[in-house]
Design an enzyme around this catalytic site. Sequence first.
Site, short mmCIF file in Angstrom:
data_model
loop_
_atom_site.label_atom_id
_atom_site.label_comp_id
_atom_site.label_asym_id
_atom_site.label_seq_id
_atom_site.Cartn_x
_atom_site.Cartn_y
_atom_site.Cartn_z
N ASP A 289 -45.26 -8.02 -25.19
CA ASP A 289 -44.45 -6.86 -25.54
C ASP A 289 -43.71 -6.41 -24.27
OD1 ASP A 289 -43.35 -4.67 -26.91
OD2 ASP A 289 -45.23 -4.22 -27.94
N GLU A 495 -43.10 4.86 -31.90
CA GLU A 495 -44.19 4.57 -30.97
C GLU A 495 -44.94 5.84 -30.56
OE1 GLU A 495 -43.66 1.19 -28.32
OE2 GLU A 495 -41.73 0.76 -29.25
#
Length: 608
Positions: A289, A495
């Site tokens: 990521d 997020e």
Amino acid sequence: MAEAKYMKYKDPKQPLNTRIKDLMSRMTLEEKIGQMVQIDRTVASAEVMKKYLIGSILSGGGSVPAKQASAETWIEMVNDFQKGCLSTRLGIPMIYGIDAVHGHNNVYKATIFPHNVGLGATRDPELVKRIGAATALEVRATGIPYVFAPCIAVCRDPRWGRCFESYSEDPKVVRAMTEIVPGLQGDLPPGYQKGIPYVAGNKKVAACAKHYVGDGGTTEGINENNTVISRHGLLSIHMGGYYTSIIKGVSTVMISYSSWNGKKMHANQELITGFLKNTLRFRGFVISDWQGIDRITSPPHANYSYSIEAGIKAGIDMIMVPYNYTEFIDGLTYQVKSKIIPMSRIDDAVRRILRVKFVMGLFESPLADHSLVHELGSQVHRELAREAVRKSLVLLKNGEPADKPLLPLPKKAPKILVAGTHADNLGNQCGGWTIEWQGLSGNNLTSGTTILSAIKKTVDPKTEVVYKENPDLSYVKSSKFSYAIVVVGEPPYAETFGDNLNLTIPDPGPSIITNVCGAVKCVVIVISGRPLVIQPYVDQIDALVAAWLPGTEGQGVADVLFGDYGFTGKLSRTWFRTVEQLPMNVGDRHYDPLFPFGFGLTTEPTKA
């Protein structure tokens, strides 16, 4: 003359493994490490690609060539970077990746589909496959061949800020929805070897199953945190979507920021190499990521040489650096030359990256043309998104049991009220990961239809539609409305910014519900990425609809509200009574929801 000589790896008639082997035999260490690097477009240029032999570029959330850039502008940018790669000694094309998590969501005027939480409520894998195919066309329309989707997280706690990116709390629903993978990449040819990545040419894109593994199981839903669960629990709840995605030929897998029982996934060799690569026989490439290896240490980037060693040894093949690429290249080069990291690990990574690039035809057609630009935001795709909205709506209440149901609403009425913070707000309707990483409130982010404009288009021309975002009680009482439609919910977020321990409807939502529903027959539509605290208001609400984050095609909401289509959606998540109950998922011993998993009232379409 030397350039013109025959090279096996450039010959598409050669078998895949022959091409990989031939190319790797020609590559220097520098060229191999370059393939393992992915940088953000903000630090990329044709010169950088050529000088550092970089293998991949991405657009982070909201990272665009220009505000409201056209498809042609995107293509020009991607091709310019690519020309830098093609001018190197071996001419290995780069692969450009982007987050296309509900349609091609960074791009102006792209079709924005409902987020995954809503798609889970459709229980329609074939629809999700069609959305994958449409998304692939829109992404290719801008010259991009690789998407960081689908998110196959199993969100076990709605307090998590990424819960809207998860199809369901139930792994069976998530597994079914991996049909998006063949939608994005194409159907596997008969007899295709399981575990080998597959992309069916340049109307399809390479997909990415993410975030491996347990991202949706963290304590209190805290993003990037720790998932405390037995191995059996990890495999039975969180792993299912990976088995099915790999069987369907998914090209890449992205590692999760989170930890499993205290160990960072980005450093978990046993699960990345041992399980994903060796047990599940995944043959595509594993990607980190954004700054994923940096976050192995706390604070991030505190010991980057350790991060490089831990991440690469764990089995990550491509590192989403995305900015400090020289530090990464120098660090990894030093560790290979010092025998800290074995050459075999580098070769495994490069073999996998090249396998994906060869399979998807990047060597044959590395540069995009303009042949698909008309696909971006096309009417056909908007109709598909509208269908998805209709099927994602979940009807939670429709009048008191003794009374006649309120829905579907009559199109003919003297005067109706539309109220609420989300009735005329395209950005709120789309949620996070829309144009910007965090999304944007308001109506000037992209093109689409708000719920208010959809209502106006749907009712009888003689019906007066009054819109007041936040009316007071006396106004509603004195205005003689036939009925009211209240649209409230969450602001956009993505997020960690979406992590939320109280899950209440933000103000002034509750007072709008109370003022309107206290005075007139009302239907309340909740626009949110997850179930919210609604129990205190349920008794005063006549009809209640969960609309999730429907995207740009708000007309789908009006289609069902006024009976052109029936309600069919079923909860893909448990609707809790109070946050104190969380986490609470279907199958738990103590299961006392406000609305259970799988619940959803239905209506019949009204005959025209």
